[in-house]
Motif scaffolding. Structure first.
Motif, PDB file in Angstrom:
ATOM      1  N   GLU A   1      75.881  43.153  25.335  1.00  0.00           N
ATOM      2  CA  GLU A   1      76.271  43.472  23.950  1.00  0.00           C
ATOM      3  C   GLU A   1      75.076  43.863  23.089  1.00  0.00           C
ATOM      4  OE1 GLU A   1      79.386  43.820  22.786  1.00  0.00           O
ATOM      5  OE2 GLU A   1      80.124  43.366  24.786  1.00  0.00           O
ATOM      6  N   ILE A   2      74.245  44.729  23.649  1.00  0.00           N
ATOM      7  CA  ILE A   2      73.102  45.258  22.919  1.00  0.00           C
ATOM      8  C   ILE A   2      73.271  46.763  22.819  1.00  0.00           C
ATOM      9  CG2 ILE A   2      70.604  45.689  22.990  1.00  0.00           C
ATOM     10  CD1 ILE A   2      70.289  42.998  24.421  1.00  0.00           C
ATOM     11  N   ARG A   3      73.286  47.256  21.592  1.00  0.00           N
ATOM     12  CA  ARG A   3      73.310  48.706  21.348  1.00  0.00           C
ATOM     13  C   ARG A   3      71.884  49.150  21.037  1.00  0.00           C
ATOM     14  NH1 ARG A   3      78.338  50.460  21.536  1.00  0.00           N
ATOM     15  NH2 ARG A   3      80.024  49.256  20.630  1.00  0.00           N
ATOM     16  N   VAL A   4      71.528  50.283  21.602  1.00  0.00           N
ATOM     17  CA  VAL A   4      70.180  50.812  21.408  1.00  0.00           C
ATOM     18  C   VAL A   4      70.228  51.880  20.314  1.00  0.00           C
ATOM     19  CG1 VAL A   4      68.223  51.944  22.504  1.00  0.00           C
ATOM     20  CG2 VAL A   4      69.661  50.374  23.834  1.00  0.00           C
ATOM     21  N   PRO A   5      69.581  51.634  19.161  1.00  0.00           N
ATOM     22  CA  PRO A   5      69.575  52.635  18.086  1.00  0.00           C
ATOM     23  C   PRO A   5      68.832  53.901  18.537  1.00  0.00           C
ATOM     24  CG  PRO A   5      68.476  50.603  17.392  1.00  0.00           C
ATOM     25  CD  PRO A   5      68.847  50.428  18.822  1.00  0.00           C
ATOM     26  N   ASP A   6      69.213  55.013  17.972  1.00  0.00           N
ATOM     27  CA  ASP A   6      68.610  56.297  18.347  1.00  0.00           C
ATOM     28  C   ASP A   6      67.089  56.284  18.251  1.00  0.00           C
ATOM     29  OD1 ASP A   6      71.077  57.396  18.934  1.00  0.00           O
ATOM     30  OD2 ASP A   6      71.279  58.396  16.992  1.00  0.00           O
ATOM     31  N   ASP A   7      66.552  55.627  17.233  1.00  0.00           N
ATOM     32  CA  ASP A   7      65.102  55.637  17.055  1.00  0.00           C
ATOM     33  C   ASP A   7      64.361  54.761  18.073  1.00  0.00           C
ATOM     34  OD1 ASP A   7      66.139  53.303  15.797  1.00  0.00           O
ATOM     35  OD2 ASP A   7      64.354  53.157  14.528  1.00  0.00           O
ATOM     36  N   LYS A   8      65.103  53.992  18.881  1.00  0.00           N
ATOM     37  CA  LYS A   8      64.478  53.124  19.899  1.00  0.00           C
ATOM     38  C   LYS A   8      64.793  53.586  21.328  1.00  0.00           C
ATOM     39  CE  LYS A   8      62.839  49.898  17.089  1.00  0.00           C
ATOM     40  NZ  LYS A   8      61.519  49.323  17.097  1.00  0.00           N
ATOM     41  N   ARG A   9      65.569  54.667  21.474  1.00  0.00           N
ATOM     42  CA  ARG A   9      66.001  55.104  22.809  1.00  0.00           C
ATOM     43  C   ARG A   9      64.838  55.455  23.733  1.00  0.00           C
ATOM     44  NH1 ARG A   9      71.385  56.057  23.726  1.00  0.00           N
ATOM     45  NH2 ARG A   9      71.017  57.663  25.277  1.00  0.00           N
TER      46      ARG A   9
ATOM     47  N   ASP B   1      70.422  50.276  32.523  1.00  0.00           N
ATOM     48  CA  ASP B   1      70.630  51.628  32.022  1.00  0.00           C
ATOM     49  C   ASP B   1      71.207  51.539  30.616  1.00  0.00           C
ATOM     50  OD1 ASP B   1      70.718  54.390  32.027  1.00  0.00           O
ATOM     51  OD2 ASP B   1      71.957  54.536  33.826  1.00  0.00           O
ATOM     52  N   VAL B   2      71.337  52.679  29.967  1.00  0.00           N
ATOM     53  CA  VAL B   2      71.967  52.771  28.648  1.00  0.00           C
ATOM     54  C   VAL B   2      73.069  53.813  28.775  1.00  0.00           C
ATOM     55  CG1 VAL B   2      71.656  53.371  26.218  1.00  0.00           C
ATOM     56  CG2 VAL B   2      69.841  52.159  27.433  1.00  0.00           C
ATOM     57  N   TRP B   3      74.307  53.434  28.428  1.00  0.00           N
ATOM     58  CA  TRP B   3      75.409  54.395  28.451  1.00  0.00           C
ATOM     59  C   TRP B   3      75.121  55.484  27.432  1.00  0.00           C
ATOM     60  CZ3 TRP B   3      78.106  54.526  32.506  1.00  0.00           C
ATOM     61  CH2 TRP B   3      78.728  53.424  33.070  1.00  0.00           C
ATOM     62  N   SER B   4      75.329  56.719  27.829  1.00  0.00           N
ATOM     63  CA  SER B   4      75.024  57.842  26.938  1.00  0.00           C
ATOM     64  C   SER B   4      76.038  57.985  25.806  1.00  0.00           C
ATOM     65  CB  SER B   4      74.951  59.150  27.728  1.00  0.00           C
ATOM     66  OG  SER B   4      76.184  59.402  28.369  1.00  0.00           O
ATOM     67  N   ASN B   5      77.292  57.571  26.038  1.00  0.00           N
ATOM     68  CA  ASN B   5      78.320  57.802  25.005  1.00  0.00           C
ATOM     69  C   ASN B   5      78.343  56.752  23.893  1.00  0.00           C
ATOM     70  OD1 ASN B   5      79.380  55.780  26.576  1.00  0.00           O
ATOM     71  ND2 ASN B   5      81.444  56.617  26.644  1.00  0.00           N
ATOM     72  N   ASN B   6      77.843  55.538  24.149  1.00  0.00           N
ATOM     73  CA  ASN B   6      77.891  54.520  23.092  1.00  0.00           C
ATOM     74  C   ASN B   6      76.586  53.726  22.939  1.00  0.00           C
ATOM     75  OD1 ASN B   6      77.921  52.792  25.264  1.00  0.00           O
ATOM     76  ND2 ASN B   6      79.978  51.994  24.897  1.00  0.00           N
ATOM     77  N   SER B   7      75.564  54.132  23.663  1.00  0.00           N
ATOM     78  CA  SER B   7      74.228  53.518  23.572  1.00  0.00           C
ATOM     79  C   SER B   7      74.205  52.035  23.932  1.00  0.00           C
ATOM     80  CB  SER B   7      73.635  53.727  22.171  1.00  0.00           C
ATOM     81  OG  SER B   7      73.470  55.093  21.919  1.00  0.00           O
ATOM     82  N   MET B   8      75.170  51.584  24.741  1.00  0.00           N
ATOM     83  CA  MET B   8      75.197  50.183  25.181  1.00  0.00           C
ATOM     84  C   MET B   8      74.259  49.979  26.368  1.00  0.00           C
ATOM     85  SD  MET B   8      77.202  48.146  23.429  1.00  0.00           S
ATOM     86  CE  MET B   8      77.468  46.824  24.562  1.00  0.00           C
ATOM     87  N   LEU B   9      73.475  48.913  26.292  1.00  0.00           N
ATOM     88  CA  LEU B   9      72.627  48.512  27.391  1.00  0.00           C
ATOM     89  C   LEU B   9      73.504  47.843  28.447  1.00  0.00           C
ATOM     90  CD1 LEU B   9      69.630  48.061  28.358  1.00  0.00           C
ATOM     91  CD2 LEU B   9      69.865  45.776  27.377  1.00  0.00           C
TER      92      LEU B   9
END
Length: 168
Positions: free
Chosen positions: A70-78, A98-106
């Protein structure tokens, strides 16, 4: 927490989603069968609660386990996160982050190829779940240091592994 075959009730190998359902039931974890080929469960670990999702693909005899912290990666930290995931994934023997490309979930993902019979043993089921949760717990502090502590990928990883070593 390892369960013996006696604690599980049934001890023979069985279809993967069914075996995981039995394992989750034996551990007292509330789980949901999304379909006959998919099961999900919420697991409380050391650092956080993780969603585990197992998906069986019969045509390939592959069971994929996803562990979502349940960690989302903000665009500025990708970019920094992908750099750190590269460093982390070098250390893993099983699975990868990995990070899902569609929702930025780790996520942590591991695919397990089963034999021609497509059956999963109790030992395989326990190993699959334990490794996923342990790896998420092992690196959870690094994700926190990178995303909210403004550390570089190298600093975040070094800080997390030092902190984890000192927890005994």
């Amino acid at each position: 927490m390892r369960l013996s075959e006696g604690e599980m009730g049934r001890h023979e190998d069985c279809p993967p989603v069914e075996m995981l359902g039995q394992l989750f039931e034996a551990r007292g974890w509330t789980h949901e069968f999304v379909s006959e080929d998919e099961i999900t469960v919420e697991v409380q670990a050391s650092w956080a609660s993780y969603q585990l999702r197992a998906i069986w693909r019969a045509e390939d005899n592959v069971l994929q386990l996803l562990c979502l912290p349940e960690i989302r990666v903000p665009d500025d930290k990708r970019v920094a996160m992908f750099e750190m995931l590269g460093l982390i994934n070098e250390q893993l023997w099983l699975g990868h982050f990995d990070v899902w490309s569609n929702n930025s979930m780790l996520l942590y993902r591991h695919g397990l190829m089963l034999g021609d019979d497509g059956l999963l043993s109790l030992g395989q089921a326990q190993m699959l779940v334990e490794v996923a949760v342990e790896e998420c717990d092992r690196f959870y502090p690094a994700f926190q240091f990178l995303l909210w502590g403004d550390k570089t990928p190298q600093e975040a990883l070094a800080s997390a592994l030092v902190d984890a070593a000192g927890e005994a």
